[in-house]
Design an enzyme around this catalytic site. Structure first.
Site, short mmCIF file in Angstrom:
data_model
loop_
_atom_site.label_atom_id
_atom_site.label_comp_id
_atom_site.label_asym_id
_atom_site.label_seq_id
_atom_site.Cartn_x
_atom_site.Cartn_y
_atom_site.Cartn_z
N ARG A 1 0.79 -1.22 0.00
CA ARG A 1 0.00 0.00 0.00
C ARG A 1 0.83 1.28 0.00
O ARG A 1 0.58 2.19 -0.79
CB ARG A 1 -0.89 0.08 1.26
CG ARG A 1 -2.24 -0.48 1.13
CD ARG A 1 -2.65 -1.03 2.48
NE ARG A 1 -1.69 -2.05 2.86
CZ ARG A 1 -1.78 -3.31 2.47
NH1 ARG A 1 -2.79 -3.71 1.77
NH2 ARG A 1 -0.87 -4.20 2.81
N THR A 2 1.77 1.34 0.92
CA THR A 2 2.44 2.63 1.08
C THR A 2 3.18 3.00 -0.20
O THR A 2 3.04 4.10 -0.74
CB THR A 2 3.37 2.60 2.31
OG1 THR A 2 2.59 2.22 3.43
CG2 THR A 2 3.98 3.96 2.57
N LYS B 1 25.52 -3.56 -1.11
CA LYS B 1 26.99 -3.49 -1.22
C LYS B 1 27.59 -2.79 0.00
O LYS B 1 28.79 -2.60 0.08
CB LYS B 1 27.38 -2.69 -2.47
CG LYS B 1 26.89 -3.27 -3.78
CD LYS B 1 27.33 -2.35 -4.92
CE LYS B 1 26.76 -2.82 -6.24
NZ LYS B 1 27.01 -1.81 -7.31
N ARG C 1 11.21 4.09 3.22
CA ARG C 1 10.88 3.15 4.30
C ARG C 1 12.14 2.39 4.66
O ARG C 1 12.88 1.94 3.78
CB ARG C 1 9.79 2.18 3.85
CG ARG C 1 9.59 1.03 4.83
CD ARG C 1 8.38 0.21 4.52
NE ARG C 1 7.15 0.94 4.85
CZ ARG C 1 5.94 0.41 4.85
NH1 ARG C 1 5.78 -0.87 4.52
NH2 ARG C 1 4.89 1.12 5.17
N HIS D 1 5.01 6.20 11.45
CA HIS D 1 4.51 6.02 10.08
C HIS D 1 3.53 7.16 9.79
O HIS D 1 2.32 6.97 9.72
CB HIS D 1 3.82 4.66 9.98
CG HIS D 1 3.53 4.20 8.58
ND1 HIS D 1 3.61 5.02 7.48
CD2 HIS D 1 3.17 2.97 8.13
CE1 HIS D 1 3.29 4.31 6.40
NE2 HIS D 1 3.03 3.06 6.76
#
Ligand code: NCD
Length: 304
Positions: A51-52, A80, A101, A129
């Site tokens: 969703r986000t 890396k 995120r 959030h």
């Protein structure tokens, strides 16, 4: 340049403005179709999301803008060993705004110190959030008409649930809010948050383990998933994961206009039999999430 790391970065007036813009986008989508023409959003997702990330991307496309990014840290230079700071310094050259995120609490804040473009925290570990909170607030406004004088029950994983932490932060700004914290003892709201609530006189809270007992007084029931990825020990997760399962019979004692929210994904905590109940608002919340992200992208880019 403005970033959004915590919901408390926005004033009450700014939240009102965003919600009002959201309501206008719903009424007049065509007005917004070219607002971000020539602009690029980068989505840097070091942790899974449906969703986000997709709602950010859909939001930018609906504003006429473009999207670049990655949805898996394994396909980025993080694999890396590149630092978050270096990654955002680089991506600042490619994009006008970044949604990030990350599994580490505070990573988007660190990113915002190095970035030359706005950073939006799209979830940092078990911490915050804020854009889910904006989606929640638009939903509450549309369903209840107000953020004050409401009783909100939060049920499930209140320890690791970042959506819970951010929505509680937002609600501390309004008057007459009562919060009912419903969780197993092991998944209670963190002490630092309760200490902050204790100091406020516009908001009260109680803790309980019983969803049934809490149900009759709730105007909003905010269900959450037990956050499997934050547990150190699988046995603990298995023991706690089905602590609360909302079924139609449990709703018999609820107010007829109670609003059931869930940030999704749901695992087992709301039975699909509840989906047809008019009080189930969690799929409306998904729609509102895209709309409010449109409003937020415009605001942070300084577009009227
Ligand atoms: C939430 C999250 O990522 O914190 N999901 C979302 O963004 N809507 C809730 C969750 O994962 O349980």
């Amino acid at each position: 340049m403005r970033s959004l790391i915590s919901i408390l970065d926005l004033s009450v007036e700014e939240i009102d403005q965003l919600v009002n813009t959201g309501l206008d986008i719903i009424e007049n989508p065509a007005k917004y179709a070219h607002k971000c023409e020539g602009k690029k959003l980068a989505t840097l997702f070091f942790e899974p999301s449906t969703r986000t990330r997709l709602s950010f991307e859909a939001a930018m496309y609906e504003l006429g803008g473009h999207v670049i990014g990655f949805s898996d840290a394994g396909s980025s230079s993080a694999s890396k060993g590149e630092s978050v700071s270096d990654t955002v310094r680089v991506v600042s050259n490619y994009a006008d705004i970044i949604a990030m995120r990350h599994p580490k609490e505070g990573a988007p804040l660190v990113a915002s110190m190095k970035s030359t473009v706005p950073i939006i925290n799209a979830g940092d570990g078990g911490h915050n959030h804020p854009t889910q909170t904006l989606a929640d607030l638009l939903t509450i406004r549309r369903e209840k008409g107000t953020f004050g004088n409401i009783t909100v029950g939060f049920c499930g994983d209140l320890k690791f649930g970042r959506t819970v932490h951010s929505l509680i932060d937002a609600l501390t700004r309004y008057k007459g809010v009562k919060i009912v914290l419903i969780s197993p003892d092991e998944l209670k709201l963190p002490g630092y948050m309760k200490d902050a609530l204790d100091k406020m006189d516009n908001i009260t809270y109680v803790e309980t383990t019983s969803l049934e007992n809490a149900m009759p007084e709730l105007d909003i029931l905010y269900m959450t998933r037990v956050q499997k990825e934050r547990f150190f020990n699988e046995a603990d997760y298995i023991r706690l994961k089905d602590s609360y399962i909302l079924t139609p019979d449990k709703l018999e004692n609820a107010k007829s206009d109670m609003c059931i929210l869930h940030p999704l994904p749901r695992v087992n905590e709301i039975s699909v039999a509840v989906d047809d109940d008019p009080r189930a608002c969690y799929f409306k919340q998904v729609f509102n999430g895209k709309i409010i992200r449109m409003a937020l992208i415009m605001k942070l880019l300084g577009i009227e």
